[in-house]
Design a protein around this motif. Structure first.
Motif, mmCIF file in Angstrom:
data_model
loop_
_atom_site.group_PDB
_atom_site.id
_atom_site.type_symbol
_atom_site.label_atom_id
_atom_site.label_comp_id
_atom_site.label_asym_id
_atom_site.label_seq_id
_atom_site.Cartn_x
_atom_site.Cartn_y
_atom_site.Cartn_z
ATOM 1 N N LYS A 42 0.902 -1.208 -0.322
ATOM 2 C CA LYS A 42 -0.082 -0.006 0.036
ATOM 3 C C LYS A 42 0.585 1.406 -0.142
ATOM 4 C CE LYS A 42 -2.209 1.405 3.932
ATOM 5 N NZ LYS A 42 -2.934 1.567 4.802
ATOM 6 N N ARG A 43 1.933 1.304 0.817
ATOM 7 C CA ARG A 43 2.788 2.677 0.874
ATOM 8 C C ARG A 43 3.473 2.755 -0.545
ATOM 9 N NH1 ARG A 43 6.128 0.736 4.525
ATOM 10 N NH2 ARG A 43 4.706 1.198 6.117
ATOM 11 N N THR A 44 4.136 1.456 -1.112
ATOM 12 C CA THR A 44 4.775 1.860 -2.104
ATOM 13 C C THR A 44 3.696 2.235 -3.154
ATOM 14 O OG1 THR A 44 6.275 0.060 -1.716
ATOM 15 C CG2 THR A 44 6.146 0.518 -4.005
ATOM 16 N N TYR A 45 2.554 1.631 -3.489
ATOM 17 C CA TYR A 45 1.462 2.041 -4.442
ATOM 18 C C TYR A 45 1.461 3.529 -4.311
ATOM 19 C CZ TYR A 45 -3.173 3.161 -6.422
ATOM 20 O OH TYR A 45 -3.825 3.695 -7.211
ATOM 21 N N LEU A 46 0.839 4.006 -3.112
ATOM 22 C CA LEU A 46 0.516 5.345 -2.784
ATOM 23 C C LEU A 46 1.596 6.266 -3.410
ATOM 24 C CD1 LEU A 46 -1.582 5.123 0.389
ATOM 25 C CD2 LEU A 46 -2.337 5.511 -1.780
ATOM 26 N N ASP A 47 2.915 5.848 -2.933
ATOM 27 C CA ASP A 47 4.140 6.822 -3.547
ATOM 28 C C ASP A 47 4.149 6.986 -4.902
ATOM 29 O OD1 ASP A 47 4.789 7.271 -0.720
ATOM 30 O OD2 ASP A 47 6.390 5.728 -0.645
ATOM 31 N N LEU A 48 3.917 5.594 -5.443
ATOM 32 C CA LEU A 48 4.431 5.655 -7.006
ATOM 33 C C LEU A 48 2.714 6.216 -7.629
ATOM 34 C CD1 LEU A 48 4.954 1.873 -7.516
ATOM 35 C CD2 LEU A 48 6.451 3.814 -8.085
ATOM 36 N N TYR A 49 1.691 6.145 -7.150
ATOM 37 C CA TYR A 49 0.611 6.872 -7.874
ATOM 38 C C TYR A 49 0.786 8.318 -7.744
ATOM 39 C CZ TYR A 49 -4.506 7.756 -8.818
ATOM 40 O OH TYR A 49 -5.488 8.175 -9.506
ATOM 41 N N TYR A 50 0.971 8.729 -6.356
ATOM 42 C CA TYR A 50 0.853 10.280 -6.070
ATOM 43 C C TYR A 50 2.072 10.996 -6.871
ATOM 44 C CZ TYR A 50 -2.639 10.218 -2.855
ATOM 45 O OH TYR A 50 -3.858 10.298 -1.964
ATOM 46 N N SER A 51 3.097 10.213 -7.339
ATOM 47 C CA SER A 51 4.163 10.785 -8.218
ATOM 48 C C SER A 51 4.028 10.683 -9.652
ATOM 49 C CB SER A 51 5.625 10.275 -7.643
ATOM 50 O OG SER A 51 5.450 8.928 -7.827
ATOM 51 N N SER A 52 2.878 9.912 -10.005
ATOM 52 C CA SER A 52 2.783 9.623 -11.534
ATOM 53 C C SER A 52 2.070 10.859 -11.865
ATOM 54 C CB SER A 52 2.134 8.496 -11.640
ATOM 55 O OG SER A 52 0.607 8.570 -10.974
ATOM 56 N N ASP A 53 1.946 10.823 -13.330
ATOM 57 C CA ASP A 53 1.297 11.979 -14.096
ATOM 58 C C ASP A 53 -0.179 11.698 -14.252
ATOM 59 O OD1 ASP A 53 3.644 13.328 -14.636
ATOM 60 O OD2 ASP A 53 4.276 12.156 -16.365
ATOM 61 N N LYS A 54 -0.560 10.463 -14.203
ATOM 62 C CA LYS A 54 -1.972 10.043 -14.245
ATOM 63 C C LYS A 54 -2.752 10.674 -15.355
ATOM 64 C CE LYS A 54 -2.164 11.503 -9.548
ATOM 65 N NZ LYS A 54 -0.855 11.351 -9.133
ATOM 66 N N GLU A 55 -2.008 10.664 -16.489
ATOM 67 C CA GLU A 55 -2.501 11.217 -17.795
ATOM 68 C C GLU A 55 -3.689 10.445 -18.268
ATOM 69 O OE1 GLU A 55 0.777 11.544 -20.310
ATOM 70 O OE2 GLU A 55 1.521 13.489 -19.179
ATOM 71 N N LEU A 56 -3.700 9.076 -17.986
ATOM 72 C CA LEU A 56 -4.758 8.327 -18.421
ATOM 73 C C LEU A 56 -6.196 8.329 -17.913
ATOM 74 C CD1 LEU A 56 -2.780 5.150 -19.072
ATOM 75 C CD2 LEU A 56 -3.495 6.848 -20.817
ATOM 76 N N THR A 57 -6.284 9.037 -16.536
ATOM 77 C CA THR A 57 -7.333 9.081 -15.766
ATOM 78 C C THR A 57 -8.103 10.339 -16.150
ATOM 79 O OG1 THR A 57 -6.436 8.223 -13.758
ATOM 80 C CG2 THR A 57 -8.144 9.601 -13.399
ATOM 81 N N VAL A 58 -9.271 10.125 -16.864
ATOM 82 C CA VAL A 58 -9.951 11.124 -17.385
ATOM 83 C C VAL A 58 -11.749 11.001 -17.257
ATOM 84 C CG1 VAL A 58 -8.581 11.593 -19.181
ATOM 85 C CG2 VAL A 58 -10.048 10.019 -19.455
#
Length: 214
Positions: free
Chosen positions: A70-86
């Protein structure tokens, strides 16, 4: 006539699974767990982040493994661009129409609150939500009705004046627990075999049908 529309986020208003799955698989690889396909991942959705990780890890869901992934995922997710989330097509237009018609709008999700605020401000800045209620690690998450009850109180309406719009059995249970009606959309990440006796919207093109409920 309904006065308050409470929307789920992931799979209802937003197509978000692509960025989430990419980051989950990176987190799993870091901790030497096998990756998931989209089809394997979807049944794990619906709960809060800890519950999702536990389902993803299956027999390896020890408290330590869940916390580390969970901690690793959240770190990765929050630092990602999330360009595919629309937003799904027509989602913004639907919200604008409901708002123009005087319907009170809100969001209730098991996604963390700060993540919700990020996407709402980015894509729906012209929508006046009475409340955007995500998982805050203090209150219980869906299907507990806590978030819906907060929204109803803030909107100053009765439960019978509200409707929950979502895509999953978690959303159905949330609405039932809150004592309000539910509309289920089929374009999200839910499981059709679990949808019974619900008002169903077949495709994104049917978003225009939702105002008829009000």
């Amino acid at each position: 006539m309904k006065r308050l529309a409470i929307f789920d986020f992931d799979g209802t208003l937003f197509d978000s699974i692509h960025d989430v799955l990419i980051c989950f698989n990176k987190a799993l690889a870091i901790h030497d767990f096998p990756p998931l396909t989209r089809e394997e991942f979807i049944p794990c959705l619906g709960g809060n982040i800890g519950e999702i990780v536990a389902l993803v890890l299956k027999d390896n869901n020890t408290p330590q493994n869940v916390e580390e992934v969970k901690r690793t995922y959240l770190d990765l997710y929050y630092s990602s661009d999330k360009e595919l989330t629309v937003p799904f097509p027509k989602a913004h237009g639907l919200l604008r129409k409901l708002q123009d018609d005087g319907v009170i709008l809100a969001i209730n999700s098991n996604r963390l609150s700060d993540s919700l605020e990020h996407f709402v401000s980015r894509f729906f800045s012209d929508i006046d939500f009475v409340m955007v209620e995500g998982h805050n690690l203090v209150d219980p998450s869906k299907p507990h009705p806590c978030g819906v009850q907060k929204i109803i109180k803030k909107a100053k309406v009765l439960p019978e004046d509200a409707v929950y719009i979502g895509d999953s059995t978690t959303d159905i249970a949330t609405a039932e627990n809150a004592g309000i009606d539910c509309i289920i959309v089929k374009w999200g990440y839910g499981n059709e075999k679990d949808w019974q006796n619900e008002y169903i919207l077949e495709s994104v093109d049917d978003m225009c049908e939702i105002p008829k409920y009000f």
